[in-house]
Design a protein around this motif. Structure first.
Motif, mmCIF file in Angstrom:
data_model
loop_
_atom_site.group_PDB
_atom_site.id
_atom_site.type_symbol
_atom_site.label_atom_id
_atom_site.label_comp_id
_atom_site.label_asym_id
_atom_site.label_seq_id
_atom_site.Cartn_x
_atom_site.Cartn_y
_atom_site.Cartn_z
ATOM 1 N N HIS A 162 -16.582 48.093 53.148
ATOM 2 C CA HIS A 162 -16.621 48.796 54.439
ATOM 3 C C HIS A 162 -16.610 47.797 55.595
ATOM 4 C CE1 HIS A 162 -18.187 51.297 57.706
ATOM 5 N NE2 HIS A 162 -17.907 52.365 56.980
ATOM 6 N N ALA A 163 -17.450 46.763 55.495
ATOM 7 C CA ALA A 163 -17.535 45.760 56.565
ATOM 8 C C ALA A 163 -16.234 44.984 56.696
ATOM 9 C CB ALA A 163 -18.695 44.811 56.288
ATOM 10 N N ASP A 164 -15.635 44.601 55.549
ATOM 11 C CA ASP A 164 -14.377 43.848 55.598
ATOM 12 C C ASP A 164 -13.267 44.680 56.224
ATOM 13 O OD1 ASP A 164 -15.630 41.730 54.438
ATOM 14 O OD2 ASP A 164 -14.761 41.997 52.440
ATOM 15 N N GLU A 165 -13.215 45.964 55.858
ATOM 16 C CA GLU A 165 -12.171 46.824 56.413
ATOM 17 C C GLU A 165 -12.358 47.008 57.914
ATOM 18 O OE1 GLU A 165 -8.778 49.089 56.592
ATOM 19 O OE2 GLU A 165 -9.531 47.904 54.906
ATOM 20 N N ARG A 166 -13.610 47.210 58.327
ATOM 21 C CA ARG A 166 -13.864 47.367 59.755
ATOM 22 C C ARG A 166 -13.459 46.123 60.520
ATOM 23 N NH1 ARG A 166 -17.604 51.096 61.707
ATOM 24 N NH2 ARG A 166 -17.136 50.120 63.700
ATOM 25 N N ALA A 167 -13.797 44.947 59.957
ATOM 26 C CA ALA A 167 -13.449 43.693 60.642
ATOM 27 C C ALA A 167 -11.942 43.525 60.728
ATOM 28 C CB ALA A 167 -14.087 42.511 59.916
ATOM 29 N N THR A 168 -11.263 43.784 59.613
ATOM 30 C CA THR A 168 -9.808 43.637 59.585
ATOM 31 C C THR A 168 -9.156 44.646 60.509
ATOM 32 O OG1 THR A 168 -9.881 42.843 57.306
ATOM 33 C CG2 THR A 168 -7.775 43.664 58.104
ATOM 34 N N THR A 169 -9.598 45.897 60.396
ATOM 35 C CA THR A 169 -9.033 46.946 61.244
ATOM 36 C C THR A 169 -9.269 46.640 62.715
ATOM 37 O OG1 THR A 169 -9.405 48.578 59.504
ATOM 38 C CG2 THR A 169 -9.063 49.419 61.728
ATOM 39 N N GLY A 170 -10.468 46.129 63.029
ATOM 40 C CA GLY A 170 -10.772 45.797 64.415
ATOM 41 C C GLY A 170 -9.852 44.723 64.961
ATOM 42 N N ARG A 171 -9.600 43.676 64.161
ATOM 43 C CA ARG A 171 -8.713 42.599 64.617
ATOM 44 C C ARG A 171 -7.290 43.099 64.796
ATOM 45 N NH1 ARG A 171 -11.901 39.601 60.937
ATOM 46 N NH2 ARG A 171 -10.346 39.879 59.297
ATOM 47 N N VAL A 172 -6.836 43.889 63.827
ATOM 48 C CA VAL A 172 -5.475 44.404 63.911
ATOM 49 C C VAL A 172 -5.331 45.323 65.125
ATOM 50 C CG1 VAL A 172 -3.787 45.896 62.765
ATOM 51 C CG2 VAL A 172 -5.034 44.183 61.441
ATOM 52 N N ARG A 173 -6.329 46.202 65.332
ATOM 53 C CA ARG A 173 -6.243 47.132 66.459
ATOM 54 C C ARG A 173 -6.300 46.374 67.786
ATOM 55 N NH1 ARG A 173 -9.630 51.109 69.459
ATOM 56 N NH2 ARG A 173 -8.172 52.759 70.021
ATOM 57 N N GLU A 174 -7.135 45.336 67.861
ATOM 58 C CA GLU A 174 -7.177 44.539 69.087
ATOM 59 C C GLU A 174 -5.812 43.945 69.389
ATOM 60 O OE1 GLU A 174 -10.210 41.638 68.833
ATOM 61 O OE2 GLU A 174 -11.855 43.086 68.845
ATOM 62 N N HIS A 175 -5.135 43.483 68.342
ATOM 63 C CA HIS A 175 -3.787 42.931 68.525
ATOM 64 C C HIS A 175 -2.841 44.000 69.060
ATOM 65 C CE1 HIS A 175 0.025 40.924 67.708
ATOM 66 N NE2 HIS A 175 0.391 41.974 66.990
ATOM 67 N N TYR A 176 -2.898 45.190 68.467
ATOM 68 C CA TYR A 176 -2.006 46.259 68.899
ATOM 69 C C TYR A 176 -2.344 46.743 70.305
ATOM 70 C CZ TYR A 176 0.123 46.733 64.269
ATOM 71 O OH TYR A 176 0.820 46.504 63.123
ATOM 72 N N LEU A 177 -3.642 46.783 70.652
ATOM 73 C CA LEU A 177 -4.031 47.178 71.998
ATOM 74 C C LEU A 177 -3.545 46.162 73.028
ATOM 75 C CD1 LEU A 177 -7.671 48.487 71.430
ATOM 76 C CD2 LEU A 177 -5.679 49.850 72.087
ATOM 77 N N ASP A 178 -3.643 44.872 72.671
ATOM 78 C CA ASP A 178 -3.157 43.824 73.570
ATOM 79 C C ASP A 178 -1.648 43.958 73.752
ATOM 80 O OD1 ASP A 178 -3.841 41.198 74.970
ATOM 81 O OD2 ASP A 178 -2.210 40.570 73.648
ATOM 82 N N GLN A 179 -0.941 44.235 72.658
ATOM 83 C CA GLN A 179 0.510 44.429 72.736
ATOM 84 C C GLN A 179 0.848 45.643 73.595
ATOM 85 O OE1 GLN A 179 2.822 45.825 69.186
ATOM 86 N NE2 GLN A 179 3.724 43.789 69.320
ATOM 87 N N LEU A 180 0.088 46.717 73.439
ATOM 88 C CA LEU A 180 0.298 47.911 74.248
ATOM 89 C C LEU A 180 0.107 47.594 75.733
ATOM 90 C CD1 LEU A 180 0.560 50.968 74.790
ATOM 91 C CD2 LEU A 180 -1.878 51.174 74.246
ATOM 92 N N GLY A 181 -0.964 46.869 76.065
ATOM 93 C CA GLY A 181 -1.210 46.510 77.455
ATOM 94 C C GLY A 181 -0.066 45.709 78.051
ATOM 95 N N ARG A 182 0.476 44.797 77.277
ATOM 96 C CA ARG A 182 1.592 43.980 77.776
ATOM 97 C C ARG A 182 2.854 44.829 77.977
ATOM 98 N NH1 ARG A 182 -0.268 39.315 78.243
ATOM 99 N NH2 ARG A 182 -2.016 38.617 76.955
ATOM 100 N N HIS A 183 3.079 45.754 77.052
ATOM 101 C CA HIS A 183 4.218 46.651 77.221
ATOM 102 C C HIS A 183 4.060 47.506 78.475
ATOM 103 C CE1 HIS A 183 5.423 46.517 72.677
ATOM 104 N NE2 HIS A 183 5.768 45.439 73.338
ATOM 105 N N LEU A 184 2.826 47.956 78.748
ATOM 106 C CA LEU A 184 2.583 48.764 79.939
ATOM 107 C C LEU A 184 2.847 47.959 81.208
ATOM 108 C CD1 LEU A 184 -0.649 50.610 78.773
ATOM 109 C CD2 LEU A 184 1.497 51.725 79.430
#
Length: 414
Positions: A162-184
């Motif tokens: 559970h902890a590993d998935e949350r950490a991985t998911t969090g990093r991946v989502r942060e990357h995608y959110l940063d990409q979204l912000g740049r696209h905006l």
């Protein structure tokens, strides 16, 4: 990804060498044990009330049955058996179960609560079968110790997953959110933005407002807004000094809520762009960016770009503004510099105050008669042109323009 089961078969999870008849009875009852366990978890752990519907529910129920089967296998083994233990495989399954629960949005607390409730329910059923089969009390006690040690190992493996998935998911989502912000900020087409938002698991709001401020002044600011607010710092478009500024894209702070936004930023030198439909927030950022340069670096409170629309319009085409200024003020060119300045200053105040002589005098700190004298000079110079609305508009714009060069020192023009 590391798994807690690798290379482990804890000594406390060892076999009991149970009577084969009891083992057969336990194995035959595994479906019932799993059903009882799932029912107890469903009733006692609210997060799992609807979790056992559909494919995910079947996966969880199968995992429970496999785990209980592994427990029976371990209990049936002699303590000194050299056969491979089913524990590592059970721990791997528990690890993957923890990852799956994290992906499905259930918390670690809910997962551990499910283990506690499930362990109690399953052991009650297993103990009944063992006692009915004639298992001695001392062996039942050892069996209980083994069972709860086994559950501890499984819950620890699931927690790690559970902890590993949350950490991985969090990093991946942060990357995608940063990409979204740049696209905006880049003003990408809406279909690109929608795909980017979907990858980031980000629900588009109705509007976004760009808030630009020095990075050093942004500490703790993001926490004041909803989790859907986006923040970008590195390589901001139009910012020459890397890492000097940050931009927040704040959702749904338009209309009356804009006052709330200004209040939240009352102690920060932020520049607040206009609210725009979320896919058009690049326009909000660009306006905040254009407002940044003319502002003093020593400002302490927020700047609302809505209060600077005239200056922004006049600065949009500096060459056109300079040409307009030169043409509109050309009649003053033959005057001495100080005289031209005084007349230009008076004309600007006169036009803005709609000819209220006493108010103009107060603004300029001169006597009303001085205003009258200067306006007579201006009328001699401009003649009937001052009655032309178009000329009046050009004069107001020219005398209010930001510094664009020229010969006059009229306030607002230099």
């Amino acid at each position: 990804m590391p798994r807690s089961s690798e290379g482990r078969d804890p000594g406390r999870v060892t076999g009991l060498d149970l009577d084969p008849r009891i083992v057969d009875a336990l194995q035959a009852s595994l479906p019932r044990y799993a059903e009882l366990t799932v029912s107890a978890v469903t009733v006692e752990v609210p997060s799992y009330t609807r979790a056992f519907r559909g494919r995910m529910g079947r996966n969880i129920e199968n995992a429970v049955r496999m785990a209980l089967g592994a427990l029976v296998q371990i209990a049936a083994r002699p303590a000194d058996s050299d056969q491979s233990s089913p524990l590592p495989a059970a721990l791997d399954a528990a690890y993957e179960l923890g990852r799956g629960e994290a992906r499905n949005g259930r918390s670690m607390d809910a997962l551990l609560a499910a283990y506690r409730v499930g362990a109690r329910a399953s052991w009650r059923a297993i103990a009944n079968t063992a006692v009915e089969g004639g298992l001695p009390a001392a062996t039942v006690a050892r069996f209980a110790e083994l069972a709860f040690a086994f559950i501890d190992e499984l819950s620890a493996a699931s927690s790690a997953g559970h902890a590993d998935e949350r950490a991985t998911t969090g990093r991946v989502r942060e990357h995608y959110l940063d990409q979204l912000g740049r696209h905006l900020l880049a003003g990408k087409p809406e279909e690109v933005l929608l795909a980017s938002a979907e990858r980031a698991n980000w629900q588009p709001p109705a509007t976004l407002t760009a808030v630009l401020l020095p990075l050093a002044q942004s500490r703790g600011l993001a926490s004041r807004f909803t989790q859907s607010a986006l923040q970008l710092t590195d390589d901001l478009p139009g910012i020459e000094a890397p890492g000097s500024h940050t931009v927040l894209l704040v959702p749904d702070m338009d209309g009356r809520k804009r006052a709330d936004l200004l209040a939240l930023l009352h102690d920060r030198p932020a520049i607040i762009g206009p609210a725009r439909p979320w896919a058009s927030v690049a326009a909000s950022y660009q306006r905040a960016l254009r407002t940044l340069d003319p502002l003093p670096a020593t400002r302490t409170g927020p700047t609302d770009t809505e209060d600077h629309l005239v200056e922004l319009i006049l600065a949009a085409d500096p060459e056109a503004t300079a040409d307009l200024r030169r043409r509109a003020l050309a009649p003053l060119d033959d005057l001495r510099g100080t005289t031209a300045d005084r007349l230009g200053e008076t004309l600007r105040a006169w036009l803005l105050r709609q000819g209220q002589r006493d108010t103009v005098a107060a603004d300029l700190f001169v006597h009303p008669q001085t205003v009258r004298y200067r306006m007579n000079q201006i009328r001699e110079i401009y003649g009937d042109a001052l009655a032309d609305p178009r000329v009046v508009l050009e004069l107001i714009l020219a005398l209010s323009a930001p510094g664009v060069g020229g010969t006059s020192g009229v306030p607002g023009a230099e």
